[in-house]
Enzyme design. Structure first.
Site, mmCIF file in Angstrom:
data_model
loop_
_atom_site.group_PDB
_atom_site.id
_atom_site.type_symbol
_atom_site.label_atom_id
_atom_site.label_comp_id
_atom_site.label_asym_id
_atom_site.label_seq_id
_atom_site.Cartn_x
_atom_site.Cartn_y
_atom_site.Cartn_z
ATOM 1 N N THR A 1 -21.429 -22.722 60.243
ATOM 2 C CA THR A 1 -21.323 -22.005 61.423
ATOM 3 C C THR A 1 -23.103 -21.497 60.800
ATOM 4 O OG1 THR A 1 -19.289 -21.949 62.386
ATOM 5 C CG2 THR A 1 -20.555 -20.442 63.790
ATOM 6 N N ARG B 1 -14.017 -31.991 61.091
ATOM 7 C CA ARG B 1 -14.031 -32.247 59.393
ATOM 8 C C ARG B 1 -12.947 -32.053 59.035
ATOM 9 N NH1 ARG B 1 -19.840 -28.948 59.176
ATOM 10 N NH2 ARG B 1 -20.473 -30.496 60.872
ATOM 11 N N ARG C 1 -13.289 -27.935 64.063
ATOM 12 C CA ARG C 1 -14.850 -28.425 64.795
ATOM 13 C C ARG C 1 -14.536 -29.447 65.592
ATOM 14 N NH1 ARG C 1 -18.772 -26.312 61.856
ATOM 15 N NH2 ARG C 1 -19.861 -27.497 63.262
ATOM 16 N N GLU D 1 -11.285 -20.639 66.210
ATOM 17 C CA GLU D 1 -12.425 -20.520 66.021
ATOM 18 C C GLU D 1 -12.780 -21.957 67.023
ATOM 19 O OE1 GLU D 1 -14.016 -17.880 62.362
ATOM 20 O OE2 GLU D 1 -13.938 -20.135 61.956
ATOM 21 N N HIS E 1 -11.247 -23.097 62.126
ATOM 22 C CA HIS E 1 -12.237 -23.433 63.062
ATOM 23 C C HIS E 1 -11.851 -25.206 63.603
ATOM 24 C CE1 HIS E 1 -16.743 -24.014 63.824
ATOM 25 N NE2 HIS E 1 -16.371 -24.294 64.844
ATOM 26 N N HIS F 1 -10.651 -24.437 54.601
ATOM 27 C CA HIS F 1 -11.279 -25.237 53.306
ATOM 28 C C HIS F 1 -10.065 -25.987 53.010
ATOM 29 C CE1 HIS F 1 -15.396 -25.865 55.062
ATOM 30 N NE2 HIS F 1 -15.356 -23.642 54.711
ATOM 31 N N ASN G 1 -9.651 -17.261 56.090
ATOM 32 C CA ASN G 1 -10.263 -18.706 57.372
ATOM 33 C C ASN G 1 -9.405 -19.592 56.425
ATOM 34 O OD1 ASN G 1 -11.355 -20.964 57.381
ATOM 35 N ND2 ASN G 1 -13.001 -19.797 58.901
ATOM 36 N N HIS H 1 -18.604 -14.407 57.057
ATOM 37 C CA HIS H 1 -19.193 -15.748 57.004
ATOM 38 C C HIS H 1 -19.904 -15.304 55.725
ATOM 39 C CE1 HIS H 1 -21.842 -19.482 57.393
ATOM 40 N NE2 HIS H 1 -20.777 -19.629 58.553
ATOM 41 N N GLU I 1 -17.668 -10.404 66.782
ATOM 42 C CA GLU I 1 -17.910 -10.161 65.499
ATOM 43 C C GLU I 1 -19.384 -10.866 65.090
ATOM 44 O OE1 GLU I 1 -14.539 -13.576 63.735
ATOM 45 O OE2 GLU I 1 -15.782 -13.281 62.048
HETATM 46 N N1 PXP Z 1 -16.569 -16.057 60.943
HETATM 47 C C1 PXP Z 1 -16.587 -16.945 61.697
HETATM 48 C C2 PXP Z 1 -16.404 -16.881 63.361
HETATM 49 C C3 PXP Z 1 -16.824 -18.584 61.463
HETATM 50 O O1 PXP Z 1 -17.164 -19.554 62.423
HETATM 51 C C4 PXP Z 1 -16.212 -18.333 60.122
HETATM 52 C C5 PXP Z 1 -16.348 -20.245 59.441
HETATM 53 O O2 PXP Z 1 -15.849 -21.086 60.055
HETATM 54 C C6 PXP Z 1 -16.235 -17.268 58.984
HETATM 55 C C7 PXP Z 1 -16.188 -15.591 60.344
HETATM 56 C C8 PXP Z 1 -16.446 -17.627 57.114
HETATM 57 O O3 PXP Z 1 -16.612 -17.636 56.664
HETATM 58 P P1 PXP Z 1 -16.962 -18.407 55.872
HETATM 59 O O4 PXP Z 1 -15.989 -19.617 55.248
HETATM 60 O O5 PXP Z 1 -17.604 -18.364 54.453
HETATM 61 O O6 PXP Z 1 -15.559 -16.488 54.679
#
Ligand code: PXP
Length: 251
Positions: free
Chosen positions: A105, A53, A49, A74, A47, A14, A11, A194, A155
């Protein structure tokens, strides 16, 4: 029988968070996606949003055009996001709950409570050939409703497990293990994610029914110290080591 190789979705949200802190174009999340691909990622997760952001519409457009790995978009179940998904047709869409005021989330999508709202979204995404995943709490009720809604993938939210300590951590792990078994029984492809980090990924990766982990925040943070490639390669190694010791229960 040995469990199959576990897929790693990276992901990249960030990277965009850091970019947006200053405005402008750097660092570029698409460059991060390409580097992730070269470092052992099996997919890219982003994601979009409602408040934009981190990931922007333009990022989704560029990711759709420029990366070869499957894109997992996402998004919240809103008309705006549905239109974007149908326009770009990513490999997968993971439906997540979204509140503007939350930092990330928080908790899974309550598919049982929002069954009627979700049903047409899932049907339209399914019809477009997009693989729908529902980000849910590891609970039997949520799994049963996910199945009834016709989503091929769930998930499981690992946030509570990652944050817990001691006996509570073991309890949260057991919930995820039981939910993964239940998902497999229902014929649902099971992912998890997550909050996963080096210290939490092993027990999760060892769950034989899991097919994919999606990991972002920790990897992008770790990249500051050791670089994105090394961070992903180390995560990949930890997943593979845990997986090598996992066996699929013969049925
Ligand atoms: N899976 C989903 C559905 C999420 O919403 C997120 C965060 O956007 C992640 C995985 C990844 O989580 P993290 O950034 O905490 O590793």
């Amino acid at each position: 029988m040995r469990a199959n190789r576990l897929r790693l979705g990276v992901n990249i949200d960030h990277v965009a968070t850091i970019r947006n802190a200053r405005g402008g174009h750097l660092p570029d999340p698409v460059r991060a996606a390409k580097l992730a691909a070269a470092s052992g990622a099996d997919g890219i997760t982003a994601h979009l949003r409602e408040d934009r952001r981190h990931i922007s519409d333009r990022d989704i457009e560029r990711l759709s055009q420029e990366i070869e790995l499957p894109l997992n978009l996402e998004m919240a179940a809103t008309e705006e996001m549905l239109a974007i998904a149908l326009r770009h047709k990513p490999h997968a869409c993971c439906l997540v709950p979204e509140k503007r005021e939350e930092r990330t989330t928080e908790g899974g999508l309550d598919v049982a409570a929002h069954h009627a709202h979700l049903a047409p979204f899932i049907a339209k995404l399914n019809d477009a050939g997009i693989r729908v995943s529902l980000f849910i709490e590891p609970s039997k009720v949520q799994l049963a409703v996910a199945k009834a809604l016709g989503a091929p993938v769930v998930e499981l939210h690992t946030g509570a497990y990652c944050e817990a300590e001691g006996a509570e951590r073991l309890r949260q792990l057991a919930r995820i293990q039981a939910a993964a078994r239940e998902a497999a029984k229902l014929g649902l492809e099971c992912h998890a994610g997550h909050g996963l980090a080096y210290d939490s990924v092993g027990d999760i990766a060892a769950i034989p029914e899991l097919v994919e982990l999606n990991i972002g925040h920790f990897l992008i943070g770790e990249a500051i110290f050791i670089g994105l490639e090394q961070a992903i390669r180390r995560m990949r190694d930890l997943m593979d080591q845990a997986r090598a010791s996992a066996t699929v229960t013969a049925t």
